[in-house]
Design a protein around this motif. Structure first.
Motif, PDB file in Angstrom:
ATOM      1  N   LYS A 181       0.687  -1.280  -0.044  1.00  0.00           N
ATOM      2  CA  LYS A 181       0.008   0.044  -0.008  1.00  0.00           C
ATOM      3  C   LYS A 181       0.824   1.304   0.006  1.00  0.00           C
ATOM      4  CE  LYS A 181      -4.107  -2.177   2.331  1.00  0.00           C
ATOM      5  NZ  LYS A 181      -4.660  -2.306   3.601  1.00  0.00           N
ATOM      6  N   ALA A 182       2.025   1.313   0.608  1.00  0.00           N
ATOM      7  CA  ALA A 182       2.903   2.247   0.571  1.00  0.00           C
ATOM      8  C   ALA A 182       3.397   2.597  -0.694  1.00  0.00           C
ATOM      9  CB  ALA A 182       3.780   2.013   1.809  1.00  0.00           C
ATOM     10  N   TYR A 183       3.729   1.477  -1.576  1.00  0.00           N
ATOM     11  CA  TYR A 183       4.124   1.716  -2.770  1.00  0.00           C
ATOM     12  C   TYR A 183       3.329   1.978  -3.995  1.00  0.00           C
ATOM     13  CZ  TYR A 183       7.099   0.631  -7.126  1.00  0.00           C
ATOM     14  OH  TYR A 183       7.678   0.897  -8.153  1.00  0.00           O
ATOM     15  N   LEU A 184       1.800   1.734  -3.540  1.00  0.00           N
ATOM     16  CA  LEU A 184       1.030   2.045  -4.630  1.00  0.00           C
ATOM     17  C   LEU A 184       1.020   3.363  -4.946  1.00  0.00           C
ATOM     18  CD1 LEU A 184      -1.509   0.937  -6.082  1.00  0.00           C
ATOM     19  CD2 LEU A 184      -2.937   1.541  -3.830  1.00  0.00           C
ATOM     20  N   SER A 185       0.757   4.328  -4.034  1.00  0.00           N
ATOM     21  CA  SER A 185       0.822   5.947  -4.539  1.00  0.00           C
ATOM     22  C   SER A 185       2.222   6.149  -5.455  1.00  0.00           C
ATOM     23  CB  SER A 185       0.677   6.683  -3.730  1.00  0.00           C
ATOM     24  OG  SER A 185       1.559   6.686  -2.447  1.00  0.00           O
ATOM     25  N   LYS A 186       3.269   5.815  -4.874  1.00  0.00           N
ATOM     26  CA  LYS A 186       4.454   5.815  -5.537  1.00  0.00           C
ATOM     27  C   LYS A 186       4.475   5.291  -6.967  1.00  0.00           C
ATOM     28  CE  LYS A 186       7.431   6.391  -1.324  1.00  0.00           C
ATOM     29  NZ  LYS A 186       8.431   5.945  -0.349  1.00  0.00           N
ATOM     30  N   ALA A 187       3.912   4.007  -7.137  1.00  0.00           N
ATOM     31  CA  ALA A 187       4.250   3.407  -8.431  1.00  0.00           C
ATOM     32  C   ALA A 187       3.075   4.184  -9.480  1.00  0.00           C
ATOM     33  CB  ALA A 187       3.654   1.954  -8.052  1.00  0.00           C
ATOM     34  N   ALA A 188       2.041   4.608  -8.851  1.00  0.00           N
ATOM     35  CA  ALA A 188       0.865   5.263  -9.790  1.00  0.00           C
ATOM     36  C   ALA A 188       1.825   6.746 -10.337  1.00  0.00           C
ATOM     37  CB  ALA A 188      -0.128   5.617  -9.022  1.00  0.00           C
ATOM     38  N   ALA A 189       2.423   7.403  -9.396  1.00  0.00           N
ATOM     39  CA  ALA A 189       3.154   8.459  -9.689  1.00  0.00           C
ATOM     40  C   ALA A 189       4.439   8.027 -10.569  1.00  0.00           C
ATOM     41  CB  ALA A 189       3.812   9.299  -8.389  1.00  0.00           C
ATOM     42  N   ALA A 190       4.983   6.998 -10.485  1.00  0.00           N
ATOM     43  CA  ALA A 190       6.304   6.705 -11.321  1.00  0.00           C
ATOM     44  C   ALA A 190       5.789   6.208 -12.860  1.00  0.00           C
ATOM     45  CB  ALA A 190       6.983   5.528 -10.733  1.00  0.00           C
TER      46      ALA A 190
ATOM     47  N   ILE B   6      13.968  -1.117  -7.518  1.00  0.00           N
ATOM     48  CA  ILE B   6      14.534  -0.446  -6.164  1.00  0.00           C
ATOM     49  C   ILE B   6      13.678  -0.921  -5.140  1.00  0.00           C
ATOM     50  CG2 ILE B   6      14.758   1.716  -4.620  1.00  0.00           C
ATOM     51  CD1 ILE B   6      15.745   3.289  -7.261  1.00  0.00           C
ATOM     52  N   PHE B   7      12.417  -1.123  -5.436  1.00  0.00           N
ATOM     53  CA  PHE B   7      11.523  -1.509  -4.342  1.00  0.00           C
ATOM     54  C   PHE B   7      11.721  -3.150  -4.242  1.00  0.00           C
ATOM     55  CE2 PHE B   7       7.102  -3.049  -3.355  1.00  0.00           C
ATOM     56  CZ  PHE B   7       7.140  -2.769  -2.103  1.00  0.00           C
ATOM     57  N   PHE B   8      11.999  -3.980  -5.258  1.00  0.00           N
ATOM     58  CA  PHE B   8      12.340  -5.250  -5.362  1.00  0.00           C
ATOM     59  C   PHE B   8      13.541  -5.613  -4.617  1.00  0.00           C
ATOM     60  CE2 PHE B   8      14.433  -9.032  -7.567  1.00  0.00           C
ATOM     61  CZ  PHE B   8      13.795  -9.899  -7.037  1.00  0.00           C
TER      62      PHE B   8
ATOM     63  N   LEU C 123      14.683  -3.757  -2.345  1.00  0.00           N
ATOM     64  CA  LEU C 123      14.353  -3.619  -0.803  1.00  0.00           C
ATOM     65  C   LEU C 123      13.990  -4.741  -0.137  1.00  0.00           C
ATOM     66  CD1 LEU C 123      13.733  -1.617   1.762  1.00  0.00           C
ATOM     67  CD2 LEU C 123      11.738  -0.671   0.603  1.00  0.00           C
ATOM     68  N   LEU C 124      12.699  -5.344  -0.805  1.00  0.00           N
ATOM     69  CA  LEU C 124      11.998  -6.556  -0.235  1.00  0.00           C
ATOM     70  C   LEU C 124      13.139  -7.564  -0.053  1.00  0.00           C
ATOM     71  CD1 LEU C 124       8.866  -6.185  -2.528  1.00  0.00           C
ATOM     72  CD2 LEU C 124       8.924  -5.845  -0.222  1.00  0.00           C
ATOM     73  N   LEU C 125      13.900  -7.817  -0.857  1.00  0.00           N
ATOM     74  CA  LEU C 125      14.911  -8.850  -0.790  1.00  0.00           C
ATOM     75  C   LEU C 125      15.963  -8.485   0.303  1.00  0.00           C
ATOM     76  CD1 LEU C 125      16.291  -9.515  -4.462  1.00  0.00           C
ATOM     77  CD2 LEU C 125      15.118 -11.155  -2.890  1.00  0.00           C
ATOM     78  N   GLY C 126      16.257  -7.457   0.650  1.00  0.00           N
ATOM     79  CA  GLY C 126      17.184  -6.838   1.585  1.00  0.00           C
ATOM     80  C   GLY C 126      16.832  -7.269   2.953  1.00  0.00           C
ATOM     81  N   ILE C 127      15.226  -6.934   3.126  1.00  0.00           N
ATOM     82  CA  ILE C 127      14.818  -6.971   4.457  1.00  0.00           C
ATOM     83  C   ILE C 127      13.976  -8.376   4.777  1.00  0.00           C
ATOM     84  CG2 ILE C 127      14.400  -4.654   4.597  1.00  0.00           C
ATOM     85  CD1 ILE C 127      11.257  -5.132   3.823  1.00  0.00           C
ATOM     86  N   SER C 128      14.239  -9.255   4.112  1.00  0.00           N
ATOM     87  CA  SER C 128      13.628 -10.349   4.130  1.00  0.00           C
ATOM     88  C   SER C 128      14.566 -11.805   4.226  1.00  0.00           C
ATOM     89  CB  SER C 128      12.463 -10.771   2.703  1.00  0.00           C
ATOM     90  OG  SER C 128      13.178 -10.918   1.521  1.00  0.00           O
ATOM     91  N   ILE C 129      15.540 -11.567   3.563  1.00  0.00           N
ATOM     92  CA  ILE C 129      16.354 -12.863   3.529  1.00  0.00           C
ATOM     93  C   ILE C 129      16.694 -13.478   4.870  1.00  0.00           C
ATOM     94  CG2 ILE C 129      18.670 -13.764   2.745  1.00  0.00           C
ATOM     95  CD1 ILE C 129      18.253 -12.122   0.240  1.00  0.00           C
TER      96      ILE C 129
ATOM     97  N   GLN D  64      18.850  -8.623 -14.913  1.00  0.00           N
ATOM     98  CA  GLN D  64      19.239  -7.375 -13.701  1.00  0.00           C
ATOM     99  C   GLN D  64      18.262  -8.153 -12.361  1.00  0.00           C
ATOM    100  OE1 GLN D  64      16.683  -4.532 -15.790  1.00  0.00           O
ATOM    101  NE2 GLN D  64      18.533  -3.136 -15.848  1.00  0.00           N
ATOM    102  N   ILE D  65      17.020  -8.988 -12.568  1.00  0.00           N
ATOM    103  CA  ILE D  65      16.736  -9.552 -11.348  1.00  0.00           C
ATOM    104  C   ILE D  65      17.641 -10.666 -10.872  1.00  0.00           C
ATOM    105  CG2 ILE D  65      14.767 -11.183 -10.646  1.00  0.00           C
ATOM    106  CD1 ILE D  65      13.098 -10.188 -13.351  1.00  0.00           C
ATOM    107  N   THR D  66      18.355 -11.416 -11.660  1.00  0.00           N
ATOM    108  CA  THR D  66      19.170 -12.424 -10.984  1.00  0.00           C
ATOM    109  C   THR D  66      20.488 -11.732 -10.341  1.00  0.00           C
ATOM    110  OG1 THR D  66      18.852 -13.897 -12.848  1.00  0.00           O
ATOM    111  CG2 THR D  66      20.911 -14.030 -11.651  1.00  0.00           C
ATOM    112  N   SER D  67      21.001 -10.578 -11.214  1.00  0.00           N
ATOM    113  CA  SER D  67      21.790  -9.609 -10.458  1.00  0.00           C
ATOM    114  C   SER D  67      21.546  -9.114  -9.113  1.00  0.00           C
ATOM    115  CB  SER D  67      22.372  -8.564 -11.329  1.00  0.00           C
ATOM    116  OG  SER D  67      23.180  -7.612 -10.814  1.00  0.00           O
ATOM    117  N   ASP D  68      20.247  -8.685  -9.149  1.00  0.00           N
ATOM    118  CA  ASP D  68      19.880  -8.005  -7.666  1.00  0.00           C
ATOM    119  C   ASP D  68      19.672  -9.256  -6.651  1.00  0.00           C
ATOM    120  OD1 ASP D  68      19.581  -5.538  -8.961  1.00  0.00           O
ATOM    121  OD2 ASP D  68      17.635  -5.638  -9.218  1.00  0.00           O
ATOM    122  N   MET D  69      19.308 -10.355  -7.034  1.00  0.00           N
ATOM    123  CA  MET D  69      19.233 -11.341  -6.009  1.00  0.00           C
ATOM    124  C   MET D  69      20.536 -11.698  -5.558  1.00  0.00           C
ATOM    125  SD  MET D  69      16.135 -13.774  -7.978  1.00  0.00           S
ATOM    126  CE  MET D  69      15.770 -14.870  -6.474  1.00  0.00           C
ATOM    127  N   ARG D  70      21.398 -11.872  -6.361  1.00  0.00           N
ATOM    128  CA  ARG D  70      22.883 -12.260  -5.934  1.00  0.00           C
ATOM    129  C   ARG D  70      23.651 -11.251  -4.957  1.00  0.00           C
ATOM    130  NH1 ARG D  70      24.899 -12.004 -10.741  1.00  0.00           N
ATOM    131  NH2 ARG D  70      24.290 -14.253 -11.277  1.00  0.00           N
TER     132      ARG D  70
END
Length: 268
Positions: free
Chosen positions: A110-119, A131-133, A135-141, A255-261
Motif C-alpha cells: 500500500k505504501a508503494y501503491l501511490s509511488k508506483a502510480a506517480a512513477a 529499487i522496491f524489489f 528493498l524487499l529482498l534486503g529486508i526478508s532474507i 537484472q533480476i538475477t543480479s539483484d538477487m545475487r
C-alpha cells in the motif's frame, strides 16, 4: 463429526461477522449516501468512471475469493484426512508465521501503491520497481533464514511442548511465507497497470496447485510431506509470478538475477 463442526463453526462465524459489519456500515453511511446522491450532477462522469474501473469487481473480487479459499483449504483437508489435531497445529503454524508476514507485506504494498502510480505517469516505474524489489529482498532474507533455524526451539519454548509440531510445520511453510512477503507487495502493480485479468489468472493457478498438492494424503503421503510440498509449490508459483511482474515492467531477467545475487551476498 468434530472436523465438520469446526468447519461449520468457522463458516458461521465469518458469515455472522460479515452480515453485522455490513449492517453497521450501511446504517451509518445511509444519510451520507443519500446526501451525496442528491448532490450529484454529472452522472455521465460517474458512468465513465464505472466503466473505467469495471475490472475491479469483475476480476479482483473473484481473485480475492479464490485466494482466501486456497488459504483456508489446507486446514479443512488436513483435519479431514488426518486429524483435527494436525489441522490445529497447521493453523497455529500459519498464524505464527504468515499473519505477521502478510500484514507487513500488505503495508509495504500500500505504501508503494501511490509511488508506483506517480512513477507510471512520470515514466520511472521500471527503475522504482527495481529499487522496491531490492528493498524487499534486503529486508526478508536474513529474518526468514533465522526463523527457519530458530523456530523449532522458540515455538515449544513460548507456547509449550504440545506445540512442537507446529514449529516443525512452520519451518516447512517458511519457503511459502518468504515468497508471499517478497511477491505480495509487487502485486499492487496489477491495480496500477490494469492487469486484473492477470491477477485472477495467477490466483486460479495458485489455487489449482494448492488443491493438487493438498489432496496428496489420499494417495498415502504423510501430513509433514503434504505440508512441505504445499509450501514448495505455493512458493514456486508466487516466485514465478513475481518474476513475471518484474519482466512485464521491463526489468530484464539478468537484472533480476543480479539483484538477487547482490542481496544474498550482502545478507551473508
Amino acid at each position: 463429526a468434530s472436523a465438520a463442526g469446526l468447519i461449520l463453526g468457522h463458516l458461521i462465524g465469518i458469515t455472522v461477522a460479515t452480515v453485522m459489519i455490513s449492517f453497521i456500515v450501511v446504517r451509518r453511511s445511509h444519510p451520507h449516501i443519500r446526501s451525496w446522491l442528491r448532490s450529484v450532477r454529472n452522472w455521465d462522469s460517474i458512468k465513465t468512471q464505472l466503466v473505467t474501473y469495471s475490472k475491479f469487481p469483475r476480476y479482483s473480487i473473484w481473485a480475492d475469493l479464490i485466494n482466501s479459499s486456497g488459504s483456508q483449504l489446507p486446514i479443512i483437508i488436513l483435519s479431514a484426512q488426518f486429524s483435527v489435531a494436525i489441522g490445529g497445529l497447521y493453523f497455529m503454524a500459519l498464524r505464527i508465521g504468515n499473519t505477521p508476514a502478510t500484514v507487513v507485506a500488505e503495508s509495504l504494498g500500500k505504501a508503494y501503491l501511490s509511488k508506483a502510480a506517480a512513477a507510471l505517469r512520470s515514466g520511472h516505474l521500471r527503475a522504482n520497481t527495481r529499487i522496491f524489489f531490492r528493498l524487499l529482498l534486503g529486508i526478508s532474507i536474513v529474518p526468514y533464514v533465522l526463523i527457519a533455524l530458530m523456530v523449532p526451539v522458540l515455538v515449544p519454548f513460548l507456547f509449550g511442548e504440545q506445540w512442537i509440531d507446529a514449529g516443525k510445520y512452520l519451518v516447512y511453510l517458511s519457503p511459502w511465507i518468504f515468497s508471499v512477503f517478497l511477491v505480495a507487495p509487487l502485486t499492487i502493480l496489477y491495480s496500477v497497470l490494469g492487469w486484473q485479468e492477470e491477477e485472477l489468472r495467477f490466483q486460479f493457478i495458485l489455487f489449482v496447485g494448492r488443491v493438487s498438492i493438498i489432496l496428496f494424503p489420499i494417495i498415502g503421503y504423510s501430513a509433514s510431506t503434504t505440508i512441505l510440498l504445499f509450501s514448495l509449490v505455493s512458493g514456486f508459483i508466487y516466485i514465478f509470478h513475481g518474476v513475471r511482474i518484474l519482466l512485464r515492467v521491463s526489468i530484464r531477467s539478468s537484472q533480476i538475477t543480479s539483484d538477487m545475487r547482490k542481496e544474498v551476498k550482502a545478507s551473508i
